[in-house]
Write an enzyme that holds these catalytic residues in place. Structure first.
Site, PDB file in Angstrom:
ATOM      1  N   GLY A   1      78.021 -32.200 -52.261  1.00 29.18           N
ATOM      2  CA  GLY A   1      78.014 -31.026 -53.143  1.00 29.18           C
ATOM      3  C   GLY A   1      79.317 -30.914 -53.918  1.00 29.18           C
ATOM      4  O   GLY A   1      80.215 -31.756 -53.794  1.00 29.18           O
TER       5      GLY A   1
ATOM      6  N   ASP B   1      70.856 -33.413 -41.243  1.00 25.76           N
ATOM      7  CA  ASP B   1      70.380 -32.084 -41.630  1.00 25.76           C
ATOM      8  C   ASP B   1      70.975 -31.073 -40.642  1.00 25.76           C
ATOM      9  O   ASP B   1      70.709 -31.151 -39.440  1.00 25.76           O
ATOM     10  CB  ASP B   1      68.844 -32.093 -41.578  1.00 25.76           C
ATOM     11  CG  ASP B   1      68.250 -30.782 -42.034  1.00 25.76           C
ATOM     12  OD1 ASP B   1      68.932 -29.736 -41.952  1.00 25.76           O
ATOM     13  OD2 ASP B   1      67.086 -30.800 -42.467  1.00 25.76           O
ATOM     14  N   ILE B   2      71.773 -30.155 -41.154  1.00 23.06           N
ATOM     15  CA  ILE B   2      72.478 -29.248 -40.225  1.00 23.06           C
ATOM     16  C   ILE B   2      71.539 -28.268 -39.512  1.00 23.06           C
ATOM     17  O   ILE B   2      71.970 -27.577 -38.597  1.00 23.06           O
ATOM     18  CB  ILE B   2      73.628 -28.465 -40.905  1.00 23.06           C
ATOM     19  CG1 ILE B   2      73.127 -27.624 -42.082  1.00 23.06           C
ATOM     20  CG2 ILE B   2      74.745 -29.391 -41.323  1.00 23.06           C
ATOM     21  CD1 ILE B   2      74.155 -26.594 -42.562  1.00 23.06           C
TER      22      ILE B   2
ATOM     23  N   THR C   1      72.563 -23.124 -52.153  1.00 27.63           N
ATOM     24  CA  THR C   1      73.398 -22.301 -53.038  1.00 27.63           C
ATOM     25  C   THR C   1      72.631 -21.790 -54.265  1.00 27.63           C
ATOM     26  O   THR C   1      73.183 -21.029 -55.050  1.00 27.63           O
ATOM     27  CB  THR C   1      74.630 -23.101 -53.518  1.00 27.63           C
ATOM     28  OG1 THR C   1      74.157 -24.322 -54.108  1.00 27.63           O
ATOM     29  CG2 THR C   1      75.555 -23.431 -52.369  1.00 27.63           C
TER      30      THR C   1
ATOM     31  N   THR D   1      81.294 -16.646 -49.609  1.00 25.74           N
ATOM     32  CA  THR D   1      81.122 -16.223 -51.001  1.00 25.74           C
ATOM     33  C   THR D   1      81.322 -14.727 -51.206  1.00 25.74           C
ATOM     34  O   THR D   1      81.162 -13.941 -50.264  1.00 25.74           O
ATOM     35  CB  THR D   1      79.685 -16.617 -51.430  1.00 25.74           C
ATOM     36  OG1 THR D   1      79.386 -15.996 -52.665  1.00 25.74           O
ATOM     37  CG2 THR D   1      78.638 -16.142 -50.436  1.00 25.74           C
ATOM     38  N   ASP D   2      81.598 -14.353 -52.451  1.00 24.66           N
ATOM     39  CA  ASP D   2      81.662 -12.925 -52.813  1.00 24.66           C
ATOM     40  C   ASP D   2      80.311 -12.235 -52.666  1.00 24.66           C
ATOM     41  O   ASP D   2      80.249 -11.005 -52.644  1.00 24.66           O
ATOM     42  CB  ASP D   2      82.123 -12.789 -54.276  1.00 24.66           C
ATOM     43  CG  ASP D   2      81.149 -13.475 -55.215  1.00 24.66           C
ATOM     44  OD1 ASP D   2      81.260 -14.707 -55.385  1.00 24.66           O
ATOM     45  OD2 ASP D   2      80.254 -12.804 -55.751  1.00 24.66           O
TER      46      ASP D   2
ATOM     47  N   TYR E   1      70.643 -14.750 -50.576  1.00 23.29           N
ATOM     48  CA  TYR E   1      71.765 -15.696 -50.443  1.00 23.29           C
ATOM     49  C   TYR E   1      72.936 -15.021 -49.734  1.00 23.29           C
ATOM     50  O   TYR E   1      73.473 -15.549 -48.755  1.00 23.29           O
ATOM     51  CB  TYR E   1      72.168 -16.171 -51.851  1.00 23.29           C
ATOM     52  CG  TYR E   1      73.408 -17.033 -51.893  1.00 23.29           C
ATOM     53  CD1 TYR E   1      73.457 -18.273 -51.260  1.00 23.29           C
ATOM     54  CD2 TYR E   1      74.546 -16.611 -52.597  1.00 23.29           C
ATOM     55  CE1 TYR E   1      74.603 -19.058 -51.310  1.00 23.29           C
ATOM     56  CE2 TYR E   1      75.681 -17.394 -52.665  1.00 23.29           C
ATOM     57  CZ  TYR E   1      75.710 -18.615 -52.008  1.00 23.29           C
ATOM     58  OH  TYR E   1      76.845 -19.393 -52.060  1.00 23.29           O
TER      59      TYR E   1
ATOM     60  N   LYS F   1      74.481 -15.901 -46.053  1.00 27.07           N
ATOM     61  CA  LYS F   1      75.872 -16.362 -45.926  1.00 27.07           C
ATOM     62  C   LYS F   1      76.647 -15.452 -44.970  1.00 27.07           C
ATOM     63  O   LYS F   1      77.485 -15.912 -44.192  1.00 27.07           O
ATOM     64  CB  LYS F   1      76.559 -16.395 -47.297  1.00 27.07           C
ATOM     65  CG  LYS F   1      76.041 -17.458 -48.259  1.00 27.07           C
ATOM     66  CD  LYS F   1      76.262 -18.878 -47.789  1.00 27.07           C
ATOM     67  CE  LYS F   1      77.712 -19.251 -47.708  1.00 27.07           C
ATOM     68  NZ  LYS F   1      77.884 -20.657 -47.245  1.00 27.07           N
TER      69      LYS F   1
ATOM     70  N   TRP G   1      82.600 -18.028 -58.344  1.00 23.50           N
ATOM     71  CA  TRP G   1      82.509 -18.699 -59.650  1.00 23.50           C
ATOM     72  C   TRP G   1      83.167 -20.085 -59.603  1.00 23.50           C
ATOM     73  O   TRP G   1      84.038 -20.426 -60.417  1.00 23.50           O
ATOM     74  CB  TRP G   1      83.156 -17.836 -60.729  1.00 23.50           C
ATOM     75  CG  TRP G   1      82.398 -16.569 -61.032  1.00 23.50           C
ATOM     76  CD1 TRP G   1      81.395 -16.000 -60.281  1.00 23.50           C
ATOM     77  CD2 TRP G   1      82.575 -15.704 -62.157  1.00 23.50           C
ATOM     78  NE1 TRP G   1      80.958 -14.848 -60.870  1.00 23.50           N
ATOM     79  CE2 TRP G   1      81.659 -14.640 -62.021  1.00 23.50           C
ATOM     80  CE3 TRP G   1      83.424 -15.705 -63.258  1.00 23.50           C
ATOM     81  CZ2 TRP G   1      81.569 -13.593 -62.952  1.00 23.50           C
ATOM     82  CZ3 TRP G   1      83.341 -14.667 -64.182  1.00 23.50           C
ATOM     83  CH2 TRP G   1      82.417 -13.637 -64.035  1.00 23.50           C
TER      84      TRP G   1
HETATM   85  N1  LIG Z   1      79.658 -22.779 -56.070  1.00 25.33           N
HETATM   86  C1  LIG Z   1      80.181 -21.562 -55.938  1.00 25.33           C
HETATM   87  O1  LIG Z   1      80.368 -20.808 -56.919  1.00 25.33           O
HETATM   88  C2  LIG Z   1      80.582 -21.071 -54.593  1.00 25.33           C
HETATM   89  C3  LIG Z   1      81.309 -19.914 -54.540  1.00 25.33           C
HETATM   90  C4  LIG Z   1      81.693 -19.440 -53.309  1.00 25.33           C
HETATM   91  C5  LIG Z   1      81.308 -20.106 -52.180  1.00 25.33           C
HETATM   92  N2  LIG Z   1      80.556 -21.228 -52.236  1.00 25.33           N
HETATM   93  C6  LIG Z   1      80.157 -21.830 -50.982  1.00 25.33           C
HETATM   94  O2  LIG Z   1      80.741 -23.118 -50.873  1.00 25.33           O
HETATM   95  C7  LIG Z   1      79.864 -24.011 -50.182  1.00 25.33           C
HETATM   96  C8  LIG Z   1      79.638 -25.258 -51.000  1.00 25.33           C
HETATM   97  O3  LIG Z   1      79.240 -24.878 -52.304  1.00 25.33           O
HETATM   98  P1  LIG Z   1      78.932 -25.976 -53.428  1.00 25.33           P
HETATM   99  O4  LIG Z   1      79.109 -25.305 -54.737  1.00 25.33           O
HETATM  100  O5  LIG Z   1      79.650 -27.244 -53.119  1.00 25.33           O
HETATM  101  O6  LIG Z   1      77.374 -26.167 -53.166  1.00 25.33           O
HETATM  102  P2  LIG Z   1      76.425 -27.404 -53.553  1.00 25.33           P
HETATM  103  O7  LIG Z   1      77.014 -28.181 -54.672  1.00 25.33           O
HETATM  104  O8  LIG Z   1      75.070 -26.806 -53.698  1.00 25.33           O
HETATM  105  O9  LIG Z   1      76.486 -28.315 -52.241  1.00 25.33           O
HETATM  106  C9  LIG Z   1      75.841 -27.987 -51.051  1.00 25.33           C
HETATM  107  C10 LIG Z   1      75.449 -29.290 -50.381  1.00 25.33           C
HETATM  108  O10 LIG Z   1      74.807 -28.976 -49.132  1.00 25.33           O
HETATM  109  C11 LIG Z   1      73.669 -29.838 -49.014  1.00 25.33           C
HETATM  110  N3  LIG Z   1      72.674 -29.275 -48.091  1.00 25.33           N
HETATM  111  C12 LIG Z   1      71.702 -28.375 -48.344  1.00 25.33           C
HETATM  112  N4  LIG Z   1      70.953 -28.186 -47.238  1.00 25.33           N
HETATM  113  C13 LIG Z   1      71.478 -28.973 -46.262  1.00 25.33           C
HETATM  114  C14 LIG Z   1      71.131 -29.223 -44.911  1.00 25.33           C
HETATM  115  N5  LIG Z   1      70.092 -28.625 -44.344  1.00 25.33           N
HETATM  116  N6  LIG Z   1      71.894 -30.104 -44.199  1.00 25.33           N
HETATM  117  C15 LIG Z   1      72.951 -30.727 -44.775  1.00 25.33           C
HETATM  118  N7  LIG Z   1      73.308 -30.546 -46.058  1.00 25.33           N
HETATM  119  C16 LIG Z   1      72.584 -29.671 -46.797  1.00 25.33           C
HETATM  120  C17 LIG Z   1      73.141 -29.882 -50.437  1.00 25.33           C
HETATM  121  O11 LIG Z   1      72.219 -30.937 -50.595  1.00 25.33           O
HETATM  122  P3  LIG Z   1      71.024 -30.769 -51.694  1.00 25.33           P
HETATM  123  O12 LIG Z   1      71.697 -30.474 -53.002  1.00 25.33           O
HETATM  124  O13 LIG Z   1      70.329 -32.068 -51.620  1.00 25.33           O
HETATM  125  O14 LIG Z   1      70.193 -29.598 -51.237  1.00 25.33           O
HETATM  126  C18 LIG Z   1      74.440 -30.083 -51.212  1.00 25.33           C
HETATM  127  O15 LIG Z   1      74.813 -31.449 -51.280  1.00 25.33           O
HETATM  128  C19 LIG Z   1      78.614 -23.193 -49.865  1.00 25.33           C
HETATM  129  O16 LIG Z   1      78.730 -22.677 -48.567  1.00 25.33           O
HETATM  130  C20 LIG Z   1      78.665 -22.050 -50.850  1.00 25.33           C
HETATM  131  O17 LIG Z   1      78.031 -20.915 -50.320  1.00 25.33           O
HETATM  132  C21 LIG Z   1      80.197 -21.740 -53.427  1.00 25.33           C
END
Ligand SMILES: NC(=O)c1ccc[n+]([C@@H]2O[C@H](COP(=O)([O-])OP(=O)(O)OC[C@H]3O[C@@H](n4cnc5c(N)ncnc54)[C@H](OP(=O)(O)O)[C@@H]3O)[C@@H](O)[C@H]2O)c1
Length: 282
Positions: free
Chosen positions: A11, A37-38, A63, A102-103, A126, A130, A151
């Site tokens: 991700g 798969d977690i 996400t 996340t916020d 969501y 979380k 963001w």
């Molecule tokens: N992006 C933001 O704005 C943001 C902001 C605050 C916090 N966060 C938090 O930061 C974290 C990472 O965000 P990110 O932006 O990197 O998200 P991302 O790009 O969507 O990456 C998440 C990864 O987790 C994988 N995944 C989904 N289901 C899974 C499972 N069952 N087992 C193992 N892996 C799995 C996804 O695979 P697939 O894509 O194949 O499903 C993806 O590769 C998350 O916890 C998110 O809540 C993100």
């Protein structure tokens, strides 16, 4: 040498952590959904017990906020129970846990940035899933860092890339002018994660780049830095593209980072400039 397990490594944030870490200093285990798969409790326990990482960084999540609304069971299975599974094994092997959050755990109704001491009150599936993940981490481990950001943009689907794709189109892009937050590059978030995990300053942190802007301001800055033109129209969230089911006010105050005074996040415009320059260089 410390061993770090990056879960959800494909991700945006998992990728950024791999880009900024020093492989000479850390041994890295990367897994994403295909490898592990977690939600599979036995697999998670097996992997953790065989590989015995010192730190588990959980970047895996569902996400897509719209998908979470459509499939709440999936959201809770991954975002809550997945975090629980990783916490159970972390406790068994004595590993630290870094849980990304996340916020969206807040209701978005404040008009001042949320601190780590404000009560959570998620409004979306969501956000609820979380928060449940955060609670499991707190319940099963004490050596944890819960890091909330907002963001975030990096390599993947995000607002920055959405705005850039819309550039050059004839029709106007409808951007929310009533949503406020702090754009944060995945790389800057990765740097603070890697910093904190080496400390014993456990607990919940807000970690966003400095400064607050509206989605509309953010889109304007993206286009200005890219030297591209697009017709932007400021609209309320209900009519907006690229950001429909978010809390309106997403700004987080990095209160604890400020109080312990060990790490300073950069300004959001500086961080965005670095990202755009690196993207151009390819
Ligand atoms: N992006 C933001 O704005 C943001 C902001 C605050 C916090 N966060 C938090 O930061 C974290 C990472 O965000 P990110 O932006 O990197 O998200 P991302 O790009 O969507 O990456 C998440 C990864 O987790 C994988 N995944 C989904 N289901 C899974 C499972 N069952 N087992 C193992 N892996 C799995 C996804 O695979 P697939 O894509 O194949 O499903 C993806 O590769 C998350 O916890 C998110 O809540 C993100």
């Amino acid at each position: 040498m410390q061993k770090v397990w990056i879960v959800g490594s494909a991700g945006q944030i998992g990728t950024a952590i791999n880009e900024v870490l020093d492989p000479v200093e850390l041994r890295v285990l990367n897994t994403d959904k295909e490898e592990l798969d977690i939600t599979d409790t036995d697999e998670v326990l097996n992997f953790g017990e065989i590989n015995r990482p010192d730190v588990i960084i959980n970047c895996a999540a569902v996400t897509d906020t719209a998908l979470c609304e459509e499939e709440p069971e999936l959201a809770f299975r991954v975002n809550a129970l997945g975090a629980r599974n990783l916490s159970i094994v972390a406790r068994k092997i004595g590993a630290k846990v870094v849980q990304l959050s996340t916020d969206d755990v807040f209701d978005g109704e404040s008009r001042t940035p949320y601190t780590e001491f404000d009560d959570t009150n998620p409004k979306t599936v969501y956000g609820k899933s979380k928060r449940a993940g955060e609670n499991y981490v707190k319940e099963f481990t004490h050596k944890h860092f819960i890091i909330r950001s907002n963001w975030v943009y990096g390599k993947g689907n995000n607002f920055v890339n959405g705005v850039l794709e819309a550039a050059g189109e004839e029709r106007p892009l409808l951007v929310a002018s009533d949503q406020f937050g702090s754009p944060t590059s995945a790389k800057d978030l990765a740097r603070i994660i890697l910093y904190l995990m080496h400390t014993n300053e456990y607990g919940t942190y807000h970690a966003t780049c400095k400064g607050i802007c509206s989605r509309y301001d953010f889109a304007q800055e993206i286009l200005a830095l890219a030297g591209k033109e697009a017709k932007l129209r400021a609209v309320p969230t209900s009519q907006a593209e690229l950001s429909s089911v978010r809390p309106a006010y997403a700004a987080l105050d990095n209160f604890i980072l400020r109080v312990i005074d060990v790490y300073d996040m950069p300004d959001w415009k500086t961080s965005l400039k670095e990202y755009m320059e690196e993207s151009r260089e390819g």
